[in-house]
Scaffold this active site. Sequence first.
Site, PDB file in Angstrom:
ATOM      1  N   ILE A   1       0.830  -1.191   0.000  1.00 41.69           N
ATOM      2  CA  ILE A   1       0.000   0.000   0.000  1.00 41.69           C
ATOM      3  C   ILE A   1       0.868   1.246   0.000  1.00 41.69           C
ATOM      4  CG2 ILE A   1      -1.833   1.225   1.254  1.00 41.69           C
ATOM      5  CD1 ILE A   1      -2.168  -1.589   2.762  1.00 41.69           C
ATOM      6  N   CYS A   2       0.525   2.201  -0.875  1.00 41.02           N
ATOM      7  CA  CYS A   2       1.245   3.471  -0.864  1.00 41.02           C
ATOM      8  C   CYS A   2       0.447   4.470  -0.031  1.00 41.02           C
ATOM      9  CB  CYS A   2       1.416   3.990  -2.289  1.00 41.02           C
ATOM     10  SG  CYS A   2       2.317   5.540  -2.348  1.00 41.02           S
ATOM     11  N   LEU A   3       0.871   4.663   1.212  1.00 38.24           N
ATOM     12  CA  LEU A   3       0.154   5.547   2.124  1.00 38.24           C
ATOM     13  C   LEU A   3       1.195   6.248   2.984  1.00 38.24           C
ATOM     14  CD1 LEU A   3      -2.739   6.267   3.059  1.00 38.24           C
ATOM     15  CD2 LEU A   3      -2.597   4.399   4.704  1.00 38.24           C
TER      16      LEU A   3
END
Lengths: 539, 148
Positions: B85-87
Amino acid sequence: MSDSYDDDEYMEEEEEDLFEDEVMSDDDAAMDNEEGDYPVIPDKDKPKSYDVESKSLSVDDVQKDMRSQVEYVVSVFGLEPDTARMLLRDYGWNRERMTEQYMEDPSKVLIKAGIEPDATSPRSPIRSTSSQPPKESSFSFRRSTRKNPVPDPVTESKFMCPICCDDEPPSTLALACNHRFCSDCWSQYLEGKVRDEGECVVRCMKDGCSLLVPDSFIKEHSSAKTYDRFEELVLRHYVSHIAHLKFCPAPGCTDTVSCTAAATKSALDTVVPSVSCAHGHKFCFGCSIDADHRPVLCKVAKLWVKKCQDDSETANWIKTNTKECSKCQSTIEKNGGCNHMTCKKCKHEFCWVCMGPWSDHGTQWYSCNRYDDKAAIEARDAQSKSRISLERYLHYYNRWANHEQSAKLSAELYVKTEKKMEEMQLTTDLTWIEVQFAKKAVEEVLRCRATLKWTYAMAYYLDKSNEKELFEDNQRDLEKAVEDLSELLESPIEAETIPELRANMTNKTVYVQKRNEIMLEDTAQGFREGRWTWNVDLP
Amino acid sequence: MALPKRIIKETERLIADPAPGISAVPHEDNLRYFDVKIDGPSGSPFEGGQFSLELFLPEEYPMSPPKVRFLTKIYHPNIDKLGRICLDILKDKWSPALQIRTVLLSIQALLSAPNPDDPLATDVAKHYKQDERDAQRVSKEWTEKYAK
Ligand SMILES: [Zn+2]
Ligand SMILES: [Zn+2]
Ligand SMILES: [Zn+2]
Ligand SMILES: [Zn+2]
């Protein structure tokens, strides 16, 4: 002129002899008849016109430099040193921009940097951070909107640290934002940010809070080791934002080099900033391609290296370490720096670069440095254009890679030469200092091979012109001189010819050095004059 | 090693007072490893699906962020093929004051509002930028296929 050289030699020898008392008298006696016989190899460390001016700075020097920037801001605005340093960091050490914007709107600038405006009033201009316990620090227990200190919640009601969930922490801390956490969590957090993440910009632990952790807070609430690392990171931050400063890239070295002549991008259009730190580590101030890629500009060197990588398959094909004797076809391995090869089997002598017989090379016509345009024109009729451009590239690449490979074999050459020097001391009455000429010759050969290597990258991109022809003339002269000296270094030693060898080698070393200087001086001047024209668009 | 008080407290609250549409249950043999289920937010192409994730609390937690990964295949510009996840709060914007709950709520919000300008799955992001409706259709299809 010659007098001053003699003085130099005298000084140098005397200096070295201080360590070898018993040799001194011998050497002194030899001095008189020596002076006339042997030329002196000039001091290589004297700055030349193609050398870029630079200065090596120690950690202390840089720290002083940085402190003077901070002190300036302190004296102009009456800010605390801590605040001034944090502001300068936020502005990437652009002092002019920082002071300008601060004059316009101080609180805007402070808030943007994550500094509580109230905490910076110069009530106590010199606040000793170490003598005061953390509880009395000017903002730890103050709400940003109120002037009166808020009572410590630990004493008022039960406090639970939101990070570790400890409900009876022995002590707690909060910045001006009053986001309170236990002291243990704070110090763990600071260690992690500074030591593990290498951050010199650390914000409050609370999510969404952008308040900067003041430098003094880090000093008070983390270990000495962490604070030392923090100071180191601040220094790195400073150096990386000042255009005329660069850290020495050598592992473990702490020196910084200051080079104003190469501080702007446009400066790199006319200078090749080869610099060294006080510990003698050489590096290019403008790029990381090679420690010294003179005479070629950083961007041309970059273009060339990229081309070589892109064409690495063909390059690999050509880069092989072995070749076949053009006469008897037996495999020959290159094991020294010299291009003059002799087949062990049939004794055929030939040039490693062009594979042609060596007898064609010994005289004034040394055709190995220049891509023969006439041959290319003839070939164009028979072969496709791409084939020609590949051959043109391979011509230059071959020579570039050849000098690089020779340089890689330098360790071997050093060992071989040292053995010869020992031999000379044993078989003759020459002293240690008197056999140094061989070592100087090796050093000069290596230096010149580095120059030659990059001249081929330069020649590849130079437009066909009279200027280029003169450039290639210089290149050819240097190459011939280097190969001569290189060959001499590989020749066997016989006791009776050593004096002759010494004179010969010293003469050749001086000559090679001169050719190298002419090459570098002429190209450097050409850059200054805008004399060179290129066959590609330079970025 | 004993489980830090912080993790015990967080786990208790996750079970006693779960956030709507989110469940996180620790493994019995490893209390730092959580099975997570997030319901696709209504109004998003993921509505009606239930997505499985794994969440692991590293030794340094909460000084370091938890490690979270989607186990269910999902067509989303900020989630790649491997479920990563890109967070920002899982990387440089992490604060030790954030919790498992806030992380999972942020992931749920990411499902409602994909951000193709900061993509992890570049081809999906491209699809979302060029033809959002068609990309949403694929997201819906994948939800039907893998998240039910
Ligand atoms: Zn705590
Ligand atoms: Zn805060
Ligand atoms: Zn150094
Ligand atoms: Zn360079």
